[in-house]
Design a protein around this motif. Sequence first.
Motif, PDB file in Angstrom:
ATOM      1  N   MET A  69       0.823  -1.206   0.000  1.00 55.17           N
ATOM      2  CA  MET A  69       0.000   0.000   0.000  1.00 55.17           C
ATOM      3  C   MET A  69       0.858   1.257   0.000  1.00 55.17           C
ATOM      4  N   GLN A  70       2.163   1.074  -0.228  1.00 52.72           N
ATOM      5  CA  GLN A  70       3.094   2.188  -0.261  1.00 52.72           C
ATOM      6  C   GLN A  70       3.968   2.069  -1.502  1.00 52.72           C
ATOM      7  N   GLY A  71       4.655   3.155  -1.812  1.00 54.57           N
ATOM      8  CA  GLY A  71       5.576   3.150  -2.939  1.00 54.57           C
ATOM      9  C   GLY A  71       6.961   2.688  -2.525  1.00 54.57           C
ATOM     10  N   ILE A  72       7.854   2.558  -3.502  1.00 54.89           N
ATOM     11  CA  ILE A  72       9.174   1.996  -3.230  1.00 54.89           C
ATOM     12  C   ILE A  72      10.031   2.843  -2.299  1.00 54.89           C
ATOM     13  N   SER A  73       9.734   4.123  -2.207  1.00 52.67           N
ATOM     14  CA  SER A  73      10.524   4.974  -1.309  1.00 52.67           C
ATOM     15  C   SER A  73      10.002   4.939   0.124  1.00 52.67           C
ATOM     16  N   GLU A  74       8.892   4.234   0.351  1.00 52.13           N
ATOM     17  CA  GLU A  74       8.299   4.153   1.684  1.00 52.13           C
ATOM     18  C   GLU A  74       8.364   2.747   2.283  1.00 52.13           C
ATOM     19  N   ILE A  75       8.692   1.747   1.481  1.00 53.64           N
ATOM     20  CA  ILE A  75       8.714   0.356   1.933  1.00 53.64           C
ATOM     21  C   ILE A  75      10.092   0.033   2.494  1.00 53.64           C
ATOM     22  N   ASN A  76      10.135  -0.537   3.696  1.00 57.63           N
ATOM     23  CA  ASN A  76      11.379  -0.971   4.321  1.00 57.63           C
ATOM     24  C   ASN A  76      11.331  -2.487   4.508  1.00 57.63           C
ATOM     25  N   PRO A  77      11.831  -3.248   3.519  1.00 56.78           N
ATOM     26  CA  PRO A  77      11.798  -4.705   3.634  1.00 56.78           C
ATOM     27  C   PRO A  77      12.574  -5.201   4.856  1.00 56.78           C
ATOM     28  N   VAL A  78      12.142  -6.352   5.368  1.00 59.67           N
ATOM     29  CA  VAL A  78      12.809  -6.967   6.517  1.00 59.67           C
ATOM     30  C   VAL A  78      13.308  -8.354   6.119  1.00 59.67           C
ATOM     31  N   ASN A  79      14.100  -8.942   6.996  1.00 62.57           N
ATOM     32  CA  ASN A  79      14.714 -10.239   6.726  1.00 62.57           C
ATOM     33  C   ASN A  79      13.670 -11.270   6.292  1.00 62.57           C
ATOM     34  N   GLY A  80      13.975 -11.952   5.188  1.00 59.36           N
ATOM     35  CA  GLY A  80      13.105 -13.007   4.697  1.00 59.36           C
ATOM     36  C   GLY A  80      12.018 -12.554   3.740  1.00 59.36           C
ATOM     37  N   ASP A  81      11.858 -11.253   3.559  1.00 61.78           N
ATOM     38  CA  ASP A  81      10.811 -10.756   2.656  1.00 61.78           C
ATOM     39  C   ASP A  81      11.095 -11.177   1.218  1.00 61.78           C
ATOM     40  N   ILE A  82      10.013 -11.496   0.524  1.00 67.09           N
ATOM     41  CA  ILE A  82      10.070 -11.724  -0.922  1.00 67.09           C
ATOM     42  C   ILE A  82       9.254 -10.607  -1.551  1.00 67.09           C
ATOM     43  N   ILE A  83       9.924  -9.756  -2.286  1.00 68.13           N
ATOM     44  CA  ILE A  83       9.290  -8.619  -2.947  1.00 68.13           C
ATOM     45  C   ILE A  83       9.034  -9.029  -4.399  1.00 68.13           C
TER      46      ILE A  83
END
Length: 140
Positions: A119-133
Amino acid sequence: MKNLVKLALLIVLVIASLYVITVNPNSNPASDNTTSTDSTYENIVVKVSVPDQEDKSYPATSVGDLTLEQILERIMVSGEFSFKTQQSSFGSYITAINGIEADSTKQYWSIAINGEDAMQGISEINPVNGDIITLTLKDL
């Protein structure tokens, strides 16, 4: 003789600095201004999905609170991945990946994190360990 020793030390310092910048995973080749006191490495996978093409995956390692945009910039350094963005009043959004441009009249690049639409754009998303984007070219 003293000048020669000083010059040799300067050369060693320059070479060591270049090594740290290019090999150290804490340095960002894309020159972000993020500083982090968290030295935990986070393993993330960025998957690109285009209709009628085989999905491509790009593993990434992040440290601290890097945004998805910063992580994509790091992956881009490998030369196997590229992306373009455009700014809007809502922030950056993806317009092209690996040379495939979304036709803004009928397509867009969607972002899913672990299978859930972001629900956010790429400049607002902070992936965490194990995430699959997953970045998918979709029709409007």
